[in-house]
Design an enzyme around this catalytic site. Structure first.
Site, PDB file in Angstrom:
ATOM      1  N   LYS A 115       0.816  -1.222   0.000  1.00 36.23           N
ATOM      2  CA  LYS A 115       0.000   0.000   0.000  1.00 36.23           C
ATOM      3  C   LYS A 115       0.844   1.265   0.000  1.00 36.23           C
ATOM      4  CE  LYS A 115      -4.436  -1.359   1.948  1.00 36.23           C
ATOM      5  NZ  LYS A 115      -5.433  -1.083   2.991  1.00 36.23           N
ATOM      6  N   LYS A 197      -4.725  -9.378  -6.888  1.00 37.28           N
ATOM      7  CA  LYS A 197      -5.962  -9.549  -6.123  1.00 37.28           C
ATOM      8  C   LYS A 197      -7.042  -8.579  -6.612  1.00 37.28           C
ATOM      9  CE  LYS A 197      -6.757  -7.587  -1.992  1.00 37.28           C
ATOM     10  NZ  LYS A 197      -7.104  -7.301  -0.592  1.00 37.28           N
ATOM     11  N   LYS A 200     -10.799  -3.532  -3.656  1.00 36.81           N
ATOM     12  CA  LYS A 200     -11.784  -2.459  -3.704  1.00 36.81           C
ATOM     13  C   LYS A 200     -11.136  -1.087  -3.844  1.00 36.81           C
ATOM     14  CE  LYS A 200     -13.190  -2.888   1.188  1.00 36.81           C
ATOM     15  NZ  LYS A 200     -12.290  -2.123   2.018  1.00 36.81           N
TER      16      LYS A 200
HETATM   17  P1  AMP Z   1     -10.471  -5.227   2.365  1.00 39.73           P
HETATM   18  O1  AMP Z   1     -11.121  -5.071   1.049  1.00 39.73           O
HETATM   19  O2  AMP Z   1      -8.986  -5.262   2.266  1.00 39.73           O
HETATM   20  O3  AMP Z   1     -10.991  -4.272   3.418  1.00 39.73           O
HETATM   21  O4  AMP Z   1     -10.848  -6.686   2.898  1.00 39.73           O
HETATM   22  C1  AMP Z   1     -12.001  -7.029   3.616  1.00 39.73           C
HETATM   23  C2  AMP Z   1     -12.079  -8.534   3.746  1.00 39.73           C
HETATM   24  O5  AMP Z   1     -12.288  -9.118   2.454  1.00 39.73           O
HETATM   25  C3  AMP Z   1     -10.813  -9.201   4.301  1.00 39.73           C
HETATM   26  O6  AMP Z   1     -11.164 -10.344   5.057  1.00 39.73           O
HETATM   27  C4  AMP Z   1     -10.078  -9.600   3.054  1.00 39.73           C
HETATM   28  O7  AMP Z   1      -9.184 -10.656   3.274  1.00 39.73           O
HETATM   29  C5  AMP Z   1     -11.235 -10.022   2.147  1.00 39.73           C
HETATM   30  N1  AMP Z   1     -10.874  -9.815   0.734  1.00 39.73           N
HETATM   31  C6  AMP Z   1     -10.547  -8.625   0.156  1.00 39.73           C
HETATM   32  N2  AMP Z   1     -10.276  -8.801  -1.151  1.00 39.73           N
HETATM   33  C7  AMP Z   1     -10.423 -10.123  -1.396  1.00 39.73           C
HETATM   34  C8  AMP Z   1     -10.265 -10.952  -2.561  1.00 39.73           C
HETATM   35  N3  AMP Z   1      -9.910 -10.426  -3.733  1.00 39.73           N
HETATM   36  N4  AMP Z   1     -10.506 -12.272  -2.434  1.00 39.73           N
HETATM   37  C9  AMP Z   1     -10.874 -12.816  -1.259  1.00 39.73           C
HETATM   38  N5  AMP Z   1     -11.025 -12.100  -0.128  1.00 39.73           N
HETATM   39  C10 AMP Z   1     -10.811 -10.774  -0.181  1.00 39.73           C
END
Ligand code: AMP
Ligand code: TRP
Length: 329
Positions: A115, A197, A200
């Site tokens: 990041k 990955k 968002k």
């Molecule tokens: P974040 O978007 O980083 O706030 O992630 C929120 C939750 O979603 C966390 O448990 C991440 O590990 C999961 N997560 C985020 N992106 C992915 C992805 N591409 N595939 C699977 N899990 C995800």
């Protein structure tokens, strides 16, 4: 009677939640809430580790809450709350900054490296310290299990280390939590680059399918998703990462087995496969959004407030012990 285990997890109200968040995290939570004490947080103080517009943040906090509800998190079974409503989280993070966390721990965190990229000197201290706040979230509630996507495993490891070190110094105060990652779908990849990955915070929204995407544009994104060389539809993440990713999405959102899909598409090409997957995504999103649209902002506010009331006592009880143990009380 064995005691019921406690689950804790959370998502930041930043960016637009996508099917990766749903498959990797939220859908696991829904399954767990019938068997465990579940606590799910909207982790707004994590979101501000990178710049947020305040109006937008206020809106996203309710949006994430409504997404939890639309996905099937049931406030009768699980506690849903906003992280900043419980000041114990930031207080405990500060204490962990001083006891239990070493600079070398944070220097190892791959998410910080990703990041911050080349701006390591100019990003906020909060971004660097983010895993310590996450450890506080988890440890405050005697959490046993933390269901997350693959990318968060390293942060849960750190929470375990912090708990052990703190306990070594002050006695048995924190439970040692464990990360649980889905066998299938723990890392949904970008639609245009299956080595990255689905995220968002991605600037190019064609890489991801947001849960609140317009359904027609979501379908188009599937049709335009990159595929691998060859024409066979087989699950082979190493040699066919794009198809493996699409198969995973199909299986998770369409409730099918990957093995079964391989058989069903044995005589078909990428075109047919993507067309069917686009329909699966359309059906999933239509259903999801119809539930989402029935939930008002006020419903969300009330649920967050109920959640706050339910867990405030637990958090304060733990903090009193912690304050005493370090000698400030
Ligand atoms: P974040 O978007 O980083 O706030 O992630 C929120 C939750 O979603 C966390 O448990 C991440 O590990 C999961 N997560 C985020 N992106 C992915 C992805 N591409 N595939 C699977 N899990 C995800
Ligand atoms: N860091 C997590 C993410 O970005 C969100 C999070 C904050 C979290 N606190 C948590 C997840 C506690 C699980 C448990 O995905």
């Amino acid at each position: 009677m064995p005691t019921i285990k406690t689950i804790f997890s959370g998502i930041q109200p930043s960016g637009r939640l996508n099917i990766g968040n749903y498959i990797g995290a939220i859908s696991q939570w829904v399954e767990m809430q019938s068997h465990y004490n579940c606590i799910f947080s909207v982790v707004d103080y994590h979101a501000i580790t990178v710049k947020q517009d305040s109006e937008e943040l206020r809106k996203r906090i309710l949006e994430v809450t409504k997404i939890y509800l639309a996905a099937g998190i049931d406030p009768e079974k699980s506690i849903i709350f906003q992280q900043s409503a419980i000041p114990a989280h930031t207080e405990l993070a500060w204490i962990f900054n001083c006891y239990g966390t070493h600079m070398s721990d944070l220097n190892k965190m791959t998410q910080f490296k990703d990041k911050s990229g080349k701006n390591q000197e100019s990003v906020s201290v909060g971004l660097y310290d983010y895993p310590v706040l996450m450890a506080a979230d988890i440890l405050l509630y005697d959490t046993d299990i933390v269901p997350v996507g693959e990318d968060q495993k390293q942060h849960v490891e750190l929470a375990r280390d912090i708990a052990r070190r703190f306990n070594n110094e002050f006695g048995d105060i924190f439970k040692i939590p464990q990360a649980v990652v889905r066998q299938e779908g723990a890392k949904i990849m970008s639609l245009l680059d299956p080595t990255r990955k689905m995220s968002k915070s991605d600037d190019n929204q064609n890489n991801c399918i947001a849960l609140l995407d317009d359904v027609a544009s979501a379908q188009k994104k599937i049709i335009r998703a990159v595929t691998d060389s060859g024409s066979e539809i087989v699950y082979d993440p190493l040699h066919k990462p794009a198809i493996a990713n699409l198969l995973t999405i199909y299986a998770q959102l369409g409730n099918r087995q990957i093995k079964r899909l391989e058989k069903d598409y044995a005589d078909k090409g990428y075109g047919d496969f993507k067309k069917d997957l686009a329909d699966i995504v359309l059906k999933f999103l239509t259903d999801f959004q119809s539930k989402y649209n029935k939930i008002s902002d006020n419903d969300a506010r009330e649920i967050l407030e109920d959640g706050r009331k339910k867990i405030e006592k637990i958090a304060n009880g733990k903090m009193e012990r912690v304050r005493k143990s370090i000698g400030v009380r």
